[in-house]
Every structure is written in C-alpha cells, then in structure tokens.
Write an enzyme that holds these catalytic residues in place. Structure first.
Site, short mmCIF file in Angstrom:
data_model
loop_
_atom_site.label_atom_id
_atom_site.label_comp_id
_atom_site.label_asym_id
_atom_site.label_seq_id
_atom_site.Cartn_x
_atom_site.Cartn_y
_atom_site.Cartn_z
CG HIS A 55 -1.75 1.20 1.36
ND1 HIS A 55 -1.74 1.98 2.50
CD2 HIS A 55 -2.61 1.78 0.51
CE1 HIS A 55 -2.58 2.98 2.34
NE2 HIS A 55 -3.12 2.89 1.14
CG ASP A 58 6.68 7.99 -23.28
OD1 ASP A 58 7.93 7.94 -23.17
OD2 ASP A 58 6.05 9.06 -23.18
CG ASP A 91 -3.55 5.03 -1.66
OD1 ASP A 91 -4.55 5.09 -0.92
OD2 ASP A 91 -2.39 5.17 -1.24
CG MET A 96 5.96 14.33 -17.89
SD MET A 96 7.25 13.72 -18.99
CE MET A 96 8.06 12.54 -17.93
CE1 TYR A 132 11.61 11.99 -17.62
CE2 TYR A 132 13.15 13.80 -17.63
CZ TYR A 132 12.31 12.94 -18.30
OH TYR A 132 12.21 13.04 -19.66
CG ASN A 176 6.29 8.89 -19.52
OD1 ASN A 176 6.70 7.82 -19.93
ND2 ASN A 176 6.70 10.05 -20.01
#
Length: 143
Positions: free
Chosen positions: A22, A30, A64, A74, A114, A134
């Site tokens: 959890h 990508d 969650d 992103m 990132y 992403n």
C-alpha cells in the site's frame, strides 16, 4: 498459464505487482522515457503500449483511495504550444472503468516526474510512441 490473468502481464510484472505494498508506486513509461536510468526495478514490455498495460494492470491492481491523486501524468512542457495529449483521453476512459475519476488524476512537471520515478517501486518500460504517455499509479488496498 493461469485463468483470469491478462496475458500481456509477464510473470516478472505479476510478481512485482504482487510484491508492492500500500502506497508503493509503479510507473508505466512510454518509449522515450529514460526508464533504465531511473528504475529501481525495470520491467521491459517491449512491443506493448501503455493503454493495454494500464488496462491489464488495473484488472489486478487496487488504486489508493486514501490520497487525492493516486494517478499522475507527466505535464506537457509548453502548455501554450503543445495540445493536451490525445492518449490522456484514453487513460481517462480506462481509469473510469476502474472507478478512478478525473479529479483523482494529477499532473507533474517533467523533471519532478523523473525524480518521483526514481523512488517508484518499479518502472515498466514500453515502446509506446505517444508523447507524454507516462503514468504513475499508487497502489491501494483490497477492501
């Protein structure tokens, strides 16, 4: 083979999803994402795209419900010049089928994304060609 397991999910990916706890996060990246550079655990899924892996992952993976934004995309670098990526609409449709609403989807600046990816439990590297494809998923609990 097992019944009920989407065949796009490799044994390594299944093991990783099962090991996660959890609050752990997983990145589905990508083809342009520097996954090998950032991954604690790298799972190669060459030949697959992000929407198919997202759909299959969500068949097994609880999102969650204790945080406001359990899904993160992103951000585009230049919001003025770059249109909203079409693939985001695909994600919203997939997420909606799994009871994740638009308000539960956050956006993070590229370099912050990132940095967050470095802390993720794992990164799934795909050969997805869409830009800004992403996505980070935060694991929840099965209730």
């Amino acid at each position: 083979m097992l019944k009920g397991i989407p065949n796009i999910l490799s044994p390594d990916l299944l093991k990783t999803l099962h090991e996660m706890g959890h609050g752990d996060e997983i990145v589905i990246s990508d083809g342009n994402f520097p996954a090998a550079n950032y991954a604690n655990r790298l799972i190669r899924c060459d030949g697959h795209n992000v929407p198919d892996l997202l759909e299959a992952t969500l068949e097994l993976f609880p999102i969650d419900t204790f945080v406001d934004k359990p899904v993160t995309l992103m951000q585009v670098v230049d919001k003025q010049k770059e249109p909203t990526p079409e693939i985001w609409q695909t994600y919203k449709a997939i997420l909606s089928k799994h009871q994740v609403g638009k308000r539960q989807i956050g956006h993070e600046e590229r370099f912050a994304f990132y940095e967050r990816s470095k802390r993720a439990y794992a990164i799934i590297a795909t050969t997805e060609q869409a830009l800004y494809a992403n996505i980070i998923l935060k694991k929840g609990v099965i209730s």
